[in-house]
Design a protein around this motif. Structure first.
Motif, PDB file in Angstrom:
ATOM      1  N   PRO A 155       0.788  -1.234   0.000  1.00  0.00           N
ATOM      2  CA  PRO A 155       0.000   0.000   0.000  1.00  0.00           C
ATOM      3  C   PRO A 155       0.819   1.283   0.000  1.00  0.00           C
ATOM      4  N   ASN A 156       2.068   1.243   0.509  1.00  0.00           N
ATOM      5  CA  ASN A 156       2.879   2.455   0.486  1.00  0.00           C
ATOM      6  C   ASN A 156       3.539   2.709  -0.861  1.00  0.00           C
ATOM      7  N   GLY A 157       3.387   1.764  -1.811  1.00  0.00           N
ATOM      8  CA  GLY A 157       3.908   1.942  -3.155  1.00  0.00           C
ATOM      9  C   GLY A 157       5.402   1.747  -3.294  1.00  0.00           C
ATOM     10  N   ARG A 158       6.104   1.456  -2.201  1.00  0.00           N
ATOM     11  CA  ARG A 158       7.570   1.359  -2.264  1.00  0.00           C
ATOM     12  C   ARG A 158       8.088  -0.048  -2.488  1.00  0.00           C
ATOM     13  N   TYR A 159       7.219  -1.065  -2.367  1.00  0.00           N
ATOM     14  CA  TYR A 159       7.649  -2.452  -2.500  1.00  0.00           C
ATOM     15  C   TYR A 159       6.708  -3.193  -3.441  1.00  0.00           C
ATOM     16  N   VAL A 160       7.292  -4.138  -4.186  1.00  0.00           N
ATOM     17  CA  VAL A 160       6.537  -5.000  -5.090  1.00  0.00           C
ATOM     18  C   VAL A 160       6.872  -6.445  -4.734  1.00  0.00           C
ATOM     19  N   TYR A 161       5.835  -7.280  -4.643  1.00  0.00           N
ATOM     20  CA  TYR A 161       5.993  -8.687  -4.287  1.00  0.00           C
ATOM     21  C   TYR A 161       5.613  -9.535  -5.492  1.00  0.00           C
ATOM     22  N   VAL A 162       6.579 -10.298  -6.012  1.00  0.00           N
ATOM     23  CA  VAL A 162       6.410 -11.096  -7.235  1.00  0.00           C
ATOM     24  C   VAL A 162       6.417 -12.567  -6.866  1.00  0.00           C
ATOM     25  N   ILE A 163       5.354 -13.301  -7.230  1.00  0.00           N
ATOM     26  CA  ILE A 163       5.294 -14.737  -6.993  1.00  0.00           C
ATOM     27  C   ILE A 163       5.868 -15.449  -8.208  1.00  0.00           C
ATOM     28  N   ASN A 164       6.785 -16.388  -7.973  1.00  0.00           N
ATOM     29  CA  ASN A 164       7.474 -17.103  -9.039  1.00  0.00           C
ATOM     30  C   ASN A 164       6.922 -18.521  -9.135  1.00  0.00           C
ATOM     31  N   GLU A 165       6.317 -18.829 -10.282  1.00  0.00           N
ATOM     32  CA  GLU A 165       5.601 -20.093 -10.444  1.00  0.00           C
ATOM     33  C   GLU A 165       6.514 -21.303 -10.406  1.00  0.00           C
ATOM     34  N   LEU A 166       7.635 -21.245 -11.122  1.00  0.00           N
ATOM     35  CA  LEU A 166       8.374 -22.468 -11.417  1.00  0.00           C
ATOM     36  C   LEU A 166       9.226 -22.970 -10.267  1.00  0.00           C
ATOM     37  N   ASP A 167       9.793 -22.080  -9.463  1.00  0.00           N
ATOM     38  CA  ASP A 167      10.653 -22.571  -8.371  1.00  0.00           C
ATOM     39  C   ASP A 167      10.068 -22.278  -6.995  1.00  0.00           C
ATOM     40  N   THR A 216       8.980 -19.571  -5.261  1.00  0.00           N
ATOM     41  CA  THR A 216       9.579 -18.512  -4.458  1.00  0.00           C
ATOM     42  C   THR A 216       8.771 -17.229  -4.606  1.00  0.00           C
ATOM     43  N   LEU A 217       9.074 -16.291  -3.724  1.00  0.00           N
ATOM     44  CA  LEU A 217       8.470 -14.965  -3.756  1.00  0.00           C
ATOM     45  C   LEU A 217       9.606 -13.960  -3.660  1.00  0.00           C
ATOM     46  N   THR A 218       9.657 -13.044  -4.629  1.00  0.00           N
ATOM     47  CA  THR A 218      10.738 -12.058  -4.675  1.00  0.00           C
ATOM     48  C   THR A 218      10.211 -10.689  -4.289  1.00  0.00           C
ATOM     49  N   VAL A 219      10.939 -10.033  -3.392  1.00  0.00           N
ATOM     50  CA  VAL A 219      10.609  -8.676  -2.954  1.00  0.00           C
ATOM     51  C   VAL A 219      11.502  -7.703  -3.715  1.00  0.00           C
ATOM     52  N   PHE A 220      10.878  -6.706  -4.340  1.00  0.00           N
ATOM     53  CA  PHE A 220      11.602  -5.630  -5.007  1.00  0.00           C
ATOM     54  C   PHE A 220      11.289  -4.302  -4.324  1.00  0.00           C
ATOM     55  N   THR A 221      12.280  -3.439  -4.222  1.00  0.00           N
ATOM     56  CA  THR A 221      11.980  -2.040  -3.942  1.00  0.00           C
ATOM     57  C   THR A 221      11.532  -1.400  -5.246  1.00  0.00           C
ATOM     58  N   TYR A 222      10.692  -0.364  -5.146  1.00  0.00           N
ATOM     59  CA  TYR A 222      10.124   0.243  -6.348  1.00  0.00           C
ATOM     60  C   TYR A 222      10.273   1.757  -6.275  1.00  0.00           C
ATOM     61  N   ASP A 223      10.935   2.301  -7.295  1.00  0.00           N
ATOM     62  CA  ASP A 223      11.061   3.750  -7.455  1.00  0.00           C
ATOM     63  C   ASP A 223       9.915   4.210  -8.350  1.00  0.00           C
ATOM     64  N   ALA A 224       8.881   4.789  -7.752  1.00  0.00           N
ATOM     65  CA  ALA A 224       7.676   5.144  -8.504  1.00  0.00           C
ATOM     66  C   ALA A 224       7.912   6.291  -9.482  1.00  0.00           C
ATOM     67  N   GLU A 225       8.925   7.100  -9.238  1.00  0.00           N
ATOM     68  CA  GLU A 225       9.219   8.203 -10.156  1.00  0.00           C
ATOM     69  C   GLU A 225       9.842   7.698 -11.444  1.00  0.00           C
ATOM     70  N   ARG A 226      10.714   6.719 -11.332  1.00  0.00           N
ATOM     71  CA  ARG A 226      11.457   6.226 -12.504  1.00  0.00           C
ATOM     72  C   ARG A 226      10.954   4.887 -13.013  1.00  0.00           C
ATOM     73  N   GLY A 227      10.072   4.216 -12.243  1.00  0.00           N
ATOM     74  CA  GLY A 227       9.597   2.898 -12.651  1.00  0.00           C
ATOM     75  C   GLY A 227      10.676   1.839 -12.587  1.00  0.00           C
ATOM     76  N   VAL A 228      11.534   1.920 -11.579  1.00  0.00           N
ATOM     77  CA  VAL A 228      12.694   1.030 -11.477  1.00  0.00           C
ATOM     78  C   VAL A 228      12.529   0.086 -10.289  1.00  0.00           C
ATOM     79  N   LEU A 229      12.759  -1.213 -10.545  1.00  0.00           N
ATOM     80  CA  LEU A 229      12.706  -2.263  -9.535  1.00  0.00           C
ATOM     81  C   LEU A 229      14.118  -2.712  -9.174  1.00  0.00           C
ATOM     82  N   GLU A 230      14.353  -2.944  -7.877  1.00  0.00           N
ATOM     83  CA  GLU A 230      15.622  -3.507  -7.430  1.00  0.00           C
ATOM     84  C   GLU A 230      15.332  -4.636  -6.455  1.00  0.00           C
ATOM     85  N   GLU A 231      15.921  -5.808  -6.721  1.00  0.00           N
ATOM     86  CA  GLU A 231      15.633  -6.970  -5.871  1.00  0.00           C
ATOM     87  C   GLU A 231      16.158  -6.748  -4.463  1.00  0.00           C
TER      88      GLU A 231
END
Length: 367
Positions: free
Chosen positions: A222-234, A236-251
């Protein structure tokens, strides 16, 4: 379009119908239900028949329209699937078909609506592409105004021989759309051009997951700073930080969705962040459970809380109601939607005892 306190809420269930290629599909189409806000029980009120494989649904922000993918290899005399538009009767929740447009790829599997309600987005799993559609004044869809074909492959020769776009989700600021591509091990980022109706690759154009992960769905904190991606094949769940100004994800972190020692077959499917932002949930197909994680509010990182069986087989999709009180697991292979009450302090799930029988349920959406 929030339901007043104490009143029932409309719920829509997407399914696999009797249309190929999903051989086990046995549903009639889209199912319209009501949710009791006190008990969490779902009651079936309508069936909207003759909708080919409406496997994933999205609601317009006005609450007046619903969109469904038609997850088929060909339709209306052309190769590839489609996206269908429906008008919603506000009193009964019943759907009236408006029109459908080619999705420009086989097996569309995900649909979303950007936050102004002017455009619908779709991801084609079989075709490996994403598309954007203008919404017309009556809620119907114009032909796609832009289609982007993904290219490449990854390390799993059976599942990642080419691109497989599995979802496309607008960010909270409505500036970018993030597309999980299972076949490429990438989350592609597009700038939303809402004047021209285009998906413009960002700079940088994607973030990678680890090889063989198979990113499928994502959800924003809800704070827009984190994205949680569910990975089907292995699994796992990956957490990314999210830069909303630039649209940039960092694991930031990757965690397993499975309990330690589990050795069976499993694929992940869906992920949702609790509305309060304190918990993240992911679904396991094989282990047939919901994995529960607590969010570190300072960093966005996850700590495993536990696993709760979904009381059925193959929870392809699940949903948390807007109040954050209940979670509903759609068990595709056992034809049930099982309701759980969410402990607001711990995030744990307790079965309510309410189970709704619906054939091959694969998506649950709250109006």
């Amino acid at each position: 379009m929030a339901a007043p306190s104490g009143e029932s809420r409309l719920v829509y269930v997407g399914t696999f119908s009797r249309t190929a290629p999903h051989g086990r599909g046995s549903a009639e189409g889209i199912y319209v239900c009501r949710m009791d806000p006190v008990s969490g029980a779902l009651t079936l009120v309508h069936t909207v028949a003759d909708v080919p494989n409406p496997s994933f649904l999205a609601l317009h922000p006005s609450g007046r329209y619903l969109y469904a993918v038609n997850a088929v290899p060909e339709i209306d005399g052309h190769p590839g699937g489609a996206v269908s538009a429906f008008a919603i009767d506000p009193a009964t929740g019943m759907l009236t078909f408006l029109n459908r447009q080619s999705s420009h790829g086989a097996g569309p599997c995900h649909v979303s609506v950007e936050h102004t309600g002017r455009f619908v987005l779709a991801a084609n799993y079989g075709g490996g592409s994403v598309a954007i559609f203008p919404v017309q004044g009556d809620g119907s869809l114009a032909p796609a105004s832009d289609v982007v074909q993904h290219s490449g492959s990854s390390v799993n020769p059976r599942r990642q021989e080419g691109p497989h776009a599995h979802s496309i989700t607008p960010d909270p600021a409505n500036r970018f759309a993030l597309a999980c591509d299972l076949g490429l091990d990438k989350v592609l980022v597009y700038r939303l051009d809402l004047e021209a109706g285009r998906l413009i690759p960002n700079d940088p154009p994607f973030a990678r997951t680890h090889l063989g992960a198979g990113p499928r769905h994502l959800d924003f904190h809800p704070n827009g700073r984190y994205v949680y991606v569910i990975n089907e094949l292995d699994s796992t769940l990956t957490v990314f930080t999210y830069d909303a100004e630039r649209g940039v994800l960092e694991e930031l972190q990757t965690v397993s969705t499975l309990p330690e020692g589990f050795a069976g077959q499993n694929t992940c499917a869906d992920v949702h962040v609790h509305p309060a932002g304190r918990f993240v949930y992911g679904s396991n197909r094989g282990h047939d459970s919901i994995a529960i994680f607590q969010v570190d509010e300072g960093t966005g990182r996850l700590d495993a809380v536990g696993h709760v069986p979904t009381q059925g087989q193959t929870p392809r999709n699940f949903a948390i109601d807007p109040s954050g009180m209940f979670l509903y697991a759609a068990n595709q292979q056992s034809d049930t939607i099982v309701a759980f009450r969410i402990d607001q302090g711990t995030g744990q799930l307790a079965p309510t005892g309410h189970v709704l029988s619906i054939p091959t349920p694969v998506c649950v959406k709250f109006l």
